[in-house]
Write an enzyme that holds these catalytic residues in place. Structure first.
Site, PDB file in Angstrom:
ATOM      1  N   GLU A 147       0.606  -1.521   0.125  1.00 23.15           N
ATOM      2  CA  GLU A 147      -0.309   0.194   0.229  1.00 23.15           C
ATOM      3  C   GLU A 147       0.495   1.563   0.224  1.00 23.15           C
ATOM      4  OE1 GLU A 147      -3.315  -0.324  -0.379  1.00 23.15           O
ATOM      5  OE2 GLU A 147      -3.617  -2.776   0.402  1.00 23.15           O
ATOM      6  N   CYS A 177      -1.553   9.255   2.605  1.00 28.77           N
ATOM      7  CA  CYS A 177      -1.847   9.017   0.954  1.00 28.77           C
ATOM      8  C   CYS A 177      -2.953   8.989  -0.257  1.00 28.77           C
ATOM      9  CB  CYS A 177      -1.086   7.561   0.807  1.00 28.77           C
ATOM     10  SG  CYS A 177      -2.851   6.443   2.153  1.00 28.77           S
TER      11      CYS A 177
HETATM   12  P1  NAD Z   1       8.069   5.286   4.276  1.00 36.10           P
HETATM   13  O1  NAD Z   1       7.804   3.869   3.594  1.00 36.10           O
HETATM   14  O2  NAD Z   1       9.446   5.969   4.869  1.00 36.10           O
HETATM   15  O3  NAD Z   1       8.176   4.052   5.858  1.00 36.10           O
HETATM   16  C1  NAD Z   1       7.303   3.125   6.038  1.00 36.10           C
HETATM   17  C2  NAD Z   1       7.298   2.328   6.674  1.00 36.10           C
HETATM   18  O4  NAD Z   1       8.746   1.259   6.535  1.00 36.10           O
HETATM   19  C3  NAD Z   1       8.716   2.653   8.380  1.00 36.10           C
HETATM   20  O5  NAD Z   1       8.103   2.112   9.313  1.00 36.10           O
HETATM   21  C4  NAD Z   1       9.491   2.461   7.943  1.00 36.10           C
HETATM   22  O6  NAD Z   1      10.607   2.348   9.545  1.00 36.10           O
HETATM   23  C5  NAD Z   1      10.023   1.089   7.227  1.00 36.10           C
HETATM   24  N1  NAD Z   1      11.432   1.562   6.519  1.00 36.10           N
HETATM   25  C6  NAD Z   1      11.941   2.755   5.888  1.00 36.10           C
HETATM   26  N2  NAD Z   1      12.734   2.470   5.699  1.00 36.10           N
HETATM   27  C7  NAD Z   1      13.194   0.773   5.334  1.00 36.10           C
HETATM   28  C8  NAD Z   1      13.869  -0.875   4.884  1.00 36.10           C
HETATM   29  N3  NAD Z   1      14.245  -0.298   3.807  1.00 36.10           N
HETATM   30  N4  NAD Z   1      12.954  -1.521   4.963  1.00 36.10           N
HETATM   31  C9  NAD Z   1      12.395  -1.726   5.352  1.00 36.10           C
HETATM   32  N5  NAD Z   1      10.959  -0.964   6.573  1.00 36.10           N
HETATM   33  C10 NAD Z   1      11.320   0.276   6.247  1.00 36.10           C
HETATM   34  O7  NAD Z   1       6.897   5.910   4.510  1.00 36.10           O
HETATM   35  P2  NAD Z   1       7.171   6.611   5.544  1.00 36.10           P
HETATM   36  O8  NAD Z   1       7.045   7.839   5.769  1.00 36.10           O
HETATM   37  O9  NAD Z   1       6.313   6.573   7.077  1.00 36.10           O
HETATM   38  O10 NAD Z   1       4.893   6.747   5.216  1.00 36.10           O
HETATM   39  C11 NAD Z   1       4.417   8.424   4.351  1.00 36.10           C
HETATM   40  C12 NAD Z   1       4.290   7.481   2.988  1.00 36.10           C
HETATM   41  O11 NAD Z   1       3.477   6.253   3.257  1.00 36.10           O
HETATM   42  C13 NAD Z   1       3.980   8.214   1.846  1.00 36.10           C
HETATM   43  O12 NAD Z   1       4.571   7.782   0.522  1.00 36.10           O
HETATM   44  C14 NAD Z   1       2.326   7.627   1.765  1.00 36.10           C
HETATM   45  O13 NAD Z   1       1.578   8.088   0.494  1.00 36.10           O
HETATM   46  C15 NAD Z   1       2.657   6.267   2.591  1.00 36.10           C
HETATM   47  N6  NAD Z   1       0.982   6.275   2.281  1.00 36.10           N
HETATM   48  C16 NAD Z   1       0.838   4.248   2.001  1.00 36.10           C
HETATM   49  C17 NAD Z   1      -0.116   4.570   2.142  1.00 36.10           C
HETATM   50  C18 NAD Z   1      -1.938   3.072   1.621  1.00 36.10           C
HETATM   51  O14 NAD Z   1      -2.558   2.801   2.031  1.00 36.10           O
HETATM   52  N7  NAD Z   1      -1.246   3.470   0.513  1.00 36.10           N
HETATM   53  C19 NAD Z   1      -1.994   4.578   3.350  1.00 36.10           C
HETATM   54  C20 NAD Z   1      -0.664   5.563   4.517  1.00 36.10           C
HETATM   55  C21 NAD Z   1       0.421   6.341   4.143  1.00 36.10           C
END
Ligand code: NAD
Length: 488
Positions: free
Chosen positions: A250, A284
């Site tokens: 997602e 998102c």
């Molecule tokens: P992010 O991708 O930076 O982090 C998300 C999660 O992934 C966090 O828990 C982070 O610690 C972890 N993470 C980071 N690097 C990683 C790696 N190398 N390996 C494994 N895990 C890792 O995103 P964010 O800044 O926390 O959130 C914002 C983003 O989330 C936006 O792009 C938003 O659109 C998206 N989002 C999508 C939905 C959906 O349902 N499609 C819902 C909410 C947020």
């Protein structure tokens, strides 16, 4: 650490029904309002993930073997436990990301309880077993699910995974976002109080680079359910390929909202701002691109700017405030840079703008901003900003509006305002997972997820539960039970 939030600190990881004790490093959770540390949680290692996976694997046979109707009743109890903790959850999320307290109670804390309750009620609608010719087709749990979530709706994004995964009989290893981990321990307490056995749900706190990657690559995890940015979604997919895990993604969005000729403009404008700016645009599915008929552009921008004045920015503890700060100073730098880029690229600044807000300089407060006459291929119209920045894009024909709407790498959701038959015709041509017509609300029975680089998973409803199942076909052949004696 301020005394008011110290109780939110997690003493250890939550593994096999209790907090671990040997924590060597901790993550500081920082208030975007004051910049001070509100609480700390452990910073885990790959060894912590190993222990959580072992607990989840040990709990799997018992939970997978529990009747689906019993699992559903347990989820219904979980909904009640979360409702009883509404204020605690809301206060935690306001402390960690600055969500206005009223919105936090209603959406950040209220929606997750509603998701648990709605998922419990889905149990009879899932085809747990069906016949196709002389085959019996059954849905079984995938196994141990790794769940990784972002900070913007910390508990809601978790529940949209946990609830269907639990109903389907999986056990879970969960990593919350570093920025917003405070509700994970509250959730663990609610899960225990609901009677879900130890080891079924485990939490390992930590960074994406260490704990997130350990979960994504772990051979003892059968499925990875990831919500976050598209860039990290690509990275975890590569890691998960090592043991051919199922991966549900997602990811990001850049949702288009199309106003057609014949739309009720007053209604469309009001709905546009709510869906663009709630949670300070850190959503998102935020409707960040507004596509308008060129000959109505100026009138619509004027209406938007008038309606925008109601979006007060301030201390999220103040119940009258519509927008709190962004979730962190880093997020402020990012969003502010996009606003400056919009100006540099020649878009018309119609409301808001860059820079600190007088009187609110110490927090991560940003002005909600509207750009008019935005070029559809400009940076602010193509990239996910994740802040309260709305781009108004003029179009001349319906075909052009659809082409612009479909022109980003994303395909999460969209909105259309217009006569019902016109709006439905346009909806069919949009490359997105959900379309909201004339301000229709979220439906927890309908699947939510993205086309293109917004992901490949579906959450909510029966489709969301089926994501967390394996399908097995048993060819009955000569062993087929006579009519009326079989499992169906
Ligand atoms: P992010 O991708 O930076 O982090 C998300 C999660 O992934 C966090 O828990 C982070 O610690 C972890 N993470 C980071 N690097 C990683 C790696 N190398 N390996 C494994 N895990 C890792 O995103 P964010 O800044 O926390 O959130 C914002 C983003 O989330 C936006 O792009 C938003 O659109 C998206 N989002 C999508 C939905 C959906 O349902 N499609 C819902 C909410 C947020």
């Amino acid at each position: 650490m301020t005394a008011t939030h110290a109780h939110l600190a997690a003493p250890g990881h939550w593994i096999d029904g209790g907090f671990t004790e040997d924590v060597h490093a901790r993550i500081e959770v920082v208030s975007p309002v004051t910049g001070s540390v509100v609480a700390t949680v452990p910073s885990g290692t790959a060894a912590d993930v190993d222990r959580a996976v072992a607990a989840a694997r040990a709990a799997l046979p018992g939970w997978a073997g529990t009747p689906t109707s019993t699992r559903a009743k347990t989820l219904a109890r979980l909904a009640q436990e979360l409702t009883a903790r509404n204020e605690q959850i809301a206060q935690a999320i306001t402390a960690e990301i600055g969500a206005p307290i009223g919105f936090a109670r209603m959406a950040q804390a209220g929606l997750p309880a509603a998701v648990a309750a709605a998922t419990a009620e889905l149990e009879p609608s899932v085809e747990w077993a069906e016949r196709a010719g002389d085959s019996l087709i059954v849905r079984e749990p995938v196994g141990v699910v790794g769940a990784i979530t972002p900070w913007n709706f910390p508990l809601q994004q978790t529940m949209t995974k946990i609830a269907p995964a639990l109903l389907a009989g999986n056990t879970i290893v969960f990593k919350p976002a570093e920025l917003a981990p405070l509700t994970a321990a509250i959730l663990a307490g609610a899960i225990a109080a609901a009677g879900i056995p130890a080891g079924v749900f485990n939490v390992v706190y930590g960074s994406g680079a260490v704990v997130g990657e350990a979960i994504a690559a772990h051979p003892g995890i059968d499925m990875l359910s990831f919500t976050g940015s598209t860039a990290v979604g690509k990275r975890v997919s590569v890691l998960a390929a090592q043991n051919v895990k199922r991966v549900g993604l997602e990811l990001g969005g850049k949702s288009a909202n199309i106003i057609l000729d014949g739309a009720d403009l007053e209604h469309a404008v009001a709905e546009t701002l709510v869906n663009s700016w709630s949670n300070s645009g850190q959503a998102c599915g935020a409707w960040t691109r507004l596509l308008v008929p060129a000959d109505r552009h100026d009138e619509i921008v004027t209406r938007l700017a008038e309606a925008a004045a109601a979006y007060t920015v301030g201390d999220p503890a103040d119940e009258s405030v519509r927008l709190g700060p962004l979730a962190s100073q880093k997020q402020w730098e990012r969003v502010n840079a996009y606003i400056e880029q919009g100006i540099a690229e020649g878009a018309t600044l119609a409301y808001g703008g860059p820079g600190r807000i007088p009187g609110l300089e110490s927090g991560a407060y940003i002005r909600p901003t509207i750009f008019a006459n935005v070029a559809p291929d400009s940076t602010i119209a193509q990239e996910e900003i994740f802040g309260p920045v709305l781009s108004v894009i003029p179009y001349t024909t319906e075909d052009e509006a659809i082409e612009i709407a479909n022109s980003t790498i994303y395909g999460l959701n969209a909105a259309v305002f217009g006569a019902p038959e016109d709006a439905l015709r346009v909806a069919h041509r949009l490359q997105v997972g959900q379309v909201y017509l004339n301000g229709a609300g979220l439906n927890m029975l309908a699947p939510f997820g993205g086309y293109k680089q917004s992901g490949n998973g579906r959450e909510f409803g029966r489709h969301g539960v089926e994501e967390f199942t394996e399908v097995k076909a048993i060819q009955l052949g000569e062993t087929a039970p006579a009519a009326g004696q079989g499992p169906l």
